[in-house]
Design a protein around this motif. Structure first.
Motif, PDB file in Angstrom:
ATOM      1  N   MET A   1       0.822  -1.561  -0.214  1.00  0.00           N
ATOM      2  CA  MET A   1      -0.104  -0.702  -0.241  1.00  0.00           C
ATOM      3  C   MET A   1       0.541   1.167   0.250  1.00  0.00           C
ATOM      4  N   ASN A   2       0.636   2.577  -0.597  1.00  0.00           N
ATOM      5  CA  ASN A   2       0.749   3.490  -0.914  1.00  0.00           C
ATOM      6  C   ASN A   2       0.083   4.400  -0.116  1.00  0.00           C
ATOM      7  N   ILE A   3       0.291   5.314   1.472  1.00  0.00           N
ATOM      8  CA  ILE A   3      -0.654   5.374   1.683  1.00  0.00           C
ATOM      9  C   ILE A   3      -0.296   7.081   2.010  1.00  0.00           C
ATOM     10  N   LEU A   4      -1.205   8.187   1.723  1.00  0.00           N
ATOM     11  CA  LEU A   4      -0.581   9.406   1.580  1.00  0.00           C
ATOM     12  C   LEU A   4      -1.376   9.758   3.625  1.00  0.00           C
ATOM     13  N   GLN A   5      -0.723  10.323   4.308  1.00  0.00           N
ATOM     14  CA  GLN A   5      -1.709  11.108   5.134  1.00  0.00           C
ATOM     15  C   GLN A   5      -1.125  12.601   5.074  1.00  0.00           C
ATOM     16  N   ILE A   6      -2.666  13.313   5.188  1.00  0.00           N
ATOM     17  CA  ILE A   6      -2.444  14.641   5.273  1.00  0.00           C
ATOM     18  C   ILE A   6      -2.967  16.043   6.368  1.00  0.00           C
ATOM     19  N   ILE A   7      -1.780  16.085   7.125  1.00  0.00           N
ATOM     20  CA  ILE A   7      -1.877  17.883   8.744  1.00  0.00           C
ATOM     21  C   ILE A   7      -0.930  19.193   8.049  1.00  0.00           C
ATOM     22  N   PRO A   8      -1.634  19.480   8.366  1.00  0.00           N
ATOM     23  CA  PRO A   8      -0.869  21.220   8.370  1.00  0.00           C
ATOM     24  C   PRO A   8      -0.167  20.905   8.699  1.00  0.00           C
ATOM     25  N   ARG A   9       0.233  20.681  10.110  1.00  0.00           N
ATOM     26  CA  ARG A   9       1.430  20.751  11.350  1.00  0.00           C
ATOM     27  C   ARG A   9       2.109  19.905  11.534  1.00  0.00           C
ATOM     28  N   LEU A  10       3.428  20.147  11.998  1.00  0.00           N
ATOM     29  CA  LEU A  10       3.779  18.956  12.897  1.00  0.00           C
ATOM     30  C   LEU A  10       4.724  19.123  13.436  1.00  0.00           C
ATOM     31  N   GLU A  11       4.040  20.003  14.162  1.00  0.00           N
ATOM     32  CA  GLU A  11       4.409  21.144  15.799  1.00  0.00           C
ATOM     33  C   GLU A  11       3.965  19.946  17.445  1.00  0.00           C
ATOM     34  N   THR A  12       2.841  19.419  17.880  1.00  0.00           N
ATOM     35  CA  THR A  12       2.445  18.703  18.734  1.00  0.00           C
ATOM     36  C   THR A  12       0.734  18.744  18.703  1.00  0.00           C
ATOM     37  N   GLY A  13       0.322  17.546  19.424  1.00  0.00           N
ATOM     38  CA  GLY A  13      -0.691  17.079  19.427  1.00  0.00           C
ATOM     39  C   GLY A  13      -1.412  16.099  19.458  1.00  0.00           C
ATOM     40  N   GLY A  14      -2.206  15.777  19.605  1.00  0.00           N
ATOM     41  CA  GLY A  14      -2.711  14.066  19.149  1.00  0.00           C
ATOM     42  C   GLY A  14      -3.461  13.732  17.731  1.00  0.00           C
ATOM     43  N   THR A  18      -0.530  10.348  16.529  1.00  0.00           N
ATOM     44  CA  THR A  18      -0.958   9.508  15.245  1.00  0.00           C
ATOM     45  C   THR A  18      -0.580   9.381  13.826  1.00  0.00           C
ATOM     46  N   THR A  19      -0.888  10.963  13.150  1.00  0.00           N
ATOM     47  CA  THR A  19       0.452  10.950  12.247  1.00  0.00           C
ATOM     48  C   THR A  19       1.094  10.223  11.993  1.00  0.00           C
ATOM     49  N   LEU A  20       2.458  10.478  12.855  1.00  0.00           N
ATOM     50  CA  LEU A  20       3.984   9.762  13.271  1.00  0.00           C
ATOM     51  C   LEU A  20       3.360   7.989  13.124  1.00  0.00           C
ATOM     52  N   GLU A  21       2.122   7.939  14.169  1.00  0.00           N
ATOM     53  CA  GLU A  21       2.424   6.245  14.786  1.00  0.00           C
ATOM     54  C   GLU A  21       1.722   5.340  13.253  1.00  0.00           C
ATOM     55  N   ILE A  22       0.965   5.854  12.195  1.00  0.00           N
ATOM     56  CA  ILE A  22       0.532   5.756  11.993  1.00  0.00           C
ATOM     57  C   ILE A  22       1.624   4.768  10.289  1.00  0.00           C
ATOM     58  N   ALA A  23       2.188   6.621  10.036  1.00  0.00           N
ATOM     59  CA  ALA A  23       3.782   6.175   9.367  1.00  0.00           C
ATOM     60  C   ALA A  23       4.142   4.698   9.638  1.00  0.00           C
ATOM     61  N   GLU A  24       4.699   5.088  10.827  1.00  0.00           N
ATOM     62  CA  GLU A  24       5.701   3.786  11.694  1.00  0.00           C
ATOM     63  C   GLU A  24       4.714   2.629  11.485  1.00  0.00           C
ATOM     64  N   ALA A  25       3.760   2.282  11.167  1.00  0.00           N
ATOM     65  CA  ALA A  25       3.208   0.931  11.213  1.00  0.00           C
ATOM     66  C   ALA A  25       3.078   0.125   9.521  1.00  0.00           C
ATOM     67  N   LEU A  26       3.093   1.766   8.924  1.00  0.00           N
ATOM     68  CA  LEU A  26       3.200   1.608   6.924  1.00  0.00           C
ATOM     69  C   LEU A  26       4.187   0.867   7.249  1.00  0.00           C
ATOM     70  N   THR A  27       5.162   1.595   7.308  1.00  0.00           N
ATOM     71  CA  THR A  27       6.694   1.138   7.370  1.00  0.00           C
ATOM     72  C   THR A  27       7.187  -0.213   7.612  1.00  0.00           C
ATOM     73  N   ALA A  28       6.658  -0.028   9.041  1.00  0.00           N
ATOM     74  CA  ALA A  28       6.812  -1.082   9.658  1.00  0.00           C
ATOM     75  C   ALA A  28       6.279  -2.849   9.101  1.00  0.00           C
ATOM     76  N   GLN A  29       5.668  -2.795   7.921  1.00  0.00           N
ATOM     77  CA  GLN A  29       4.842  -3.544   7.165  1.00  0.00           C
ATOM     78  C   GLN A  29       5.003  -3.620   5.664  1.00  0.00           C
ATOM     79  N   GLY A  30       6.150  -3.390   6.071  1.00  0.00           N
ATOM     80  CA  GLY A  30       6.671  -3.345   4.187  1.00  0.00           C
ATOM     81  C   GLY A  30       5.694  -2.122   3.204  1.00  0.00           C
ATOM     82  N   HIS A  31       5.206  -1.683   3.587  1.00  0.00           N
ATOM     83  CA  HIS A  31       4.565  -0.405   2.879  1.00  0.00           C
ATOM     84  C   HIS A  31       4.985   0.819   2.830  1.00  0.00           C
TER      85      HIS A  31
END
Length: 374
Positions: A1-14, A18-31
């Motif tokens: 899967m090639n997944i694109l997440q979009i979020i205004p800024r990467l400063e701080t917050g829930g 979560t954006t980082l956590e999903i990115a981590e899960a994707l790459t860990a599974q070879g996506h």
């Protein structure tokens, strides 16, 4: 899967976490994980997940800016062979939705908060977060809100609670040692029960309410309350809090200690945590983190915090906006023996570990992607 997440800024917050956590899960599974954002202080953390950051000026509500971003996203989707785009904020979601429709790919949204809608125009603006092929709600409270507010079919709504990094917050010898060091650094008195209210300094997070509640307690029955959070430029509000503390002669009982990076250490040196938000929290991340750390939690009785705090078992719920109710909950917490507070905190930690983990969030979100891309 090639997944694109979009979020205004990467400063701080829930949402950012979560954006980082999903990115981590994707790459860990070879996506392949892509994030479109203006960037921020979390860029290095994102890079460690193996995701690709593509910078665009998506923190804009300008109609011209939204149109330009739509065109840029269409190009990115085609160049990177994106299979699915996942939007996490309203303004960029409008661009992302149009780009996804133009390219014929799946579109997912996460509805991160109970957005205010004081007019039909604002309700329409908010509605983009309910227009995904699948709408992820970060609590059952938000799932119900999406269905009632926008008429979204329940079959399109998937409730995936925000996850807590249980391993990071669980009471451990390392966290305890750092907590002792931090208590020494802050010169905390060793004979006081410590209560923490972890939240940025903004009115709806309930700092004023907490100070008023403290003023209602007898002087010899008060914990030492630490307001943990940055004012993020709201210097007038911080000054108001300081004046209110002085007005009630609470200088020895309520301390503003600013932003703290080591929250596990903060929780390790505390005995009680508060989440008295006057507006409903979509989930109640700080309440969940404090519970994971083994603290009994006093939360406002509304929003997603109802799913995090079990009254009488893992903490207390107080009527929102009511300093007397909050004072009564604080008094109940103070009346418990340390052993009883520890037992309540342990029940909270077990509740979080069973229901609100990062791994659970990651797997459930990737399953949404798989279902749409079958």
């Amino acid at each position: 899967m090639n997944i694109l997440q979009i979020i205004p800024r990467l400063e701080t917050g829930g949402a950012e976490r979560t954006t980082l956590e999903i990115a981590e899960a994707l790459t860990a599974q070879g996506h392949s994980a892509f994030v479109v954002s203006e960037g921020g202080r979390m860029e290095d953390e994102l890079a460690k997940t193996g995701a690709t950051l593509i910078k665009l000026p998506v923190d804009t509500k300008s109609p011209w800016g939204l149109m330009a971003n739509t065109g840029a996203l269409v190009r990115i989707i085609r160049e990177q062979a994106i299979d699915l785009v996942h939007a996490r904020s309203r303004a960029p979601a409008w661009s992302a939705m149009r780009a996804a429709r133009k390219t014929g790919i799946a579109f997912v949204t996460t509805y991160h908060g109970a957005y205010n809608a004081r007019s039909s125009l604002k309700r329409f603006y908010n509605s983009v977060m309910a227009r995904g092929d699948r709408v992820i709600a970060n609590s059952q409270f938000i799932g119900d809100h999406v269905h009632v507010e926008h008429g979204t079919d329940l079959s399109k709504i998937t409730v995936i609670p925000r996850g807590v990094d249980v391993a990071r917050f669980t009471a451990s010898p390392q966290n305890t040692a750092r907590g002792r060091d931090l208590a020494t650094q802050l010169a905390l008195p060793g004979d006081r029960v410590i209560a923490v209210l972890p939240a940025r300094l903004t009115r709806w997070k309930g700092q004023v309410l907490a100070i008023e509640a403290m003023a209602l307690l007898p002087a010899d029955k008060r914990p030492l309350m630490l307001l943990v959070g940055d004012d993020q430029g709201r210097s007038a509000y911080r000054a108001e809090l300081e004046a209110l503390i002085a007005h009630h002669a609470l200088e020895d009982d309520v301390w503003l200690i600013g932003h703290q990076t080591d929250m596990p250490a903060i929780y390790a040196m505390a005995s009680i945590a508060l989440n008295p938000s006057t507006d409903p929290e979509a989930f109640g991340r700080t309440a969940a983190e404090a519970s994971a750390a083994g603290l009994p939690v006093i939360a406002a009785d509304h929003g997603g915090a109802r799913e995090v705090v079990i009254p009488g078992k893992t903490g207390w719920r107080a009527s929102p906006g009511d300093p007397k109710a909050l004072a009564e909950a604080l008094d109940a917490a103070m009346r418990l023996s340390p052993e009883a507070r520890d037992a309540m905190g342990a029940a909270g930690a077990a509740h979080i570990a069973a229901n609100f983990t990062v791994s659970g969030l990651q797997e459930a979100t990737l399953q949404v992607y798989r279902d749409l891309l079958k």
